[in-house]
Design an enzyme around this catalytic site. Structure first.
Site, mmCIF file in Angstrom:
data_model
loop_
_atom_site.group_PDB
_atom_site.id
_atom_site.type_symbol
_atom_site.label_atom_id
_atom_site.label_comp_id
_atom_site.label_asym_id
_atom_site.label_seq_id
_atom_site.Cartn_x
_atom_site.Cartn_y
_atom_site.Cartn_z
ATOM 1 C CB THR A 160 -6.049 1.888 -13.320
ATOM 2 O OG1 THR A 160 -5.512 2.126 -14.630
ATOM 3 C CG2 THR A 160 -5.200 2.542 -12.267
ATOM 4 C CE1 TYR A 161 -1.531 0.401 -18.116
ATOM 5 C CE2 TYR A 161 -3.894 0.011 -18.062
ATOM 6 C CZ TYR A 161 -2.782 0.533 -18.689
ATOM 7 O OH TYR A 161 -2.912 1.206 -19.872
ATOM 8 C CE LYS A 182 -2.261 1.017 3.919
ATOM 9 N NZ LYS A 182 -3.349 1.222 4.916
ATOM 10 N N GLY A 232 -6.350 8.702 -18.518
ATOM 11 C CA GLY A 232 -7.539 8.175 -19.175
ATOM 12 C C GLY A 232 -8.769 8.324 -18.305
ATOM 13 C CB ALA A 233 -11.680 6.085 -17.828
ATOM 14 C CB ALA A 234 -8.009 6.478 -13.760
ATOM 15 C CB SER A 244 -2.139 3.419 -16.726
ATOM 16 O OG SER A 244 -1.553 4.589 -17.254
#
Length: 117
Positions: A57-58, A9, A71-73, A25
Site C-alpha cells: 500500500t502507500y 523498516k 480500505g482493503a488493507a 493506505s
C-alpha cells in the site's frame, strides 16, 4: 546494474486501528516515518507477523503512535497485530556490500526503542 534493496523498516509495529471505509493506505505516525526516512505517498510492503499476510500500500500521515490500515488493507490485519513495514530503493550493485538500511525498532505502544543504520 541496479538492484533493489531494503531502504527502511519499522520493525514490529502494533496495528492500532483498521478502517475498512477509507479509500486505502496505511496511516503511520509521522515521527516514525521521519525516523525511518519514509515519506507520505511512498509505497510500502506490510508483513503481518500474526497471520503471515504480505501486501503493499502507500503511506499517509498518522497521529502519534498510529498504525492504521485503511480500505482493503484493513482486511489483512487486526488491531493488536504486529507488523513489519518496509520500503525499498535501488542502488548500483557495486555498492551492495556496503549498503545499510535504516531499521527502527518499536515497543508495544509504537514508541521507538532503537534505530540501527
Amino acid at each position: 546494474m541496479d538492484i533493489t534493496v531494503l531502504k527502511a523498516k519499522l520493525h514490529r509495529a502494533t496495528v492500532t486501528d483498521a478502517n475498512l471505509n477509507y479509500e486505502g493506505s496505511i496511516s503511520i505516525d509521522t515521527e516514525l516515518c521521519k525516523a525511518a526516512g519514509m515519506h507520505n505517498w511512498e509505497k510500502v510492503d506490510i508483513l503481518n507477523v500474526n497471520n503471515g499476510e504480505r501486501f503493499s500500500t502507500y503511506i499517509i500521515p498518522g497521529k502519534k503512535g498510529e498504525i492504521c490500515l485503511n480500505g482493503a488493507a484493513a482486511r489483512k490485519a487486526c488491531v493488536g497485530d504486529k507488523v513489519i513495514i518496509v520500503t525499498y530503493t535501488t542502488i548500483d550493485e557495486s555498492k551492495a556490500d556496503e549498503w545499510q538500511p535504516t531499521v527502527v525498532l518499536l515497543d508495544n505502544d509504537n514508541s521507538i526503542k532503537g534505530i540501527k543504520k
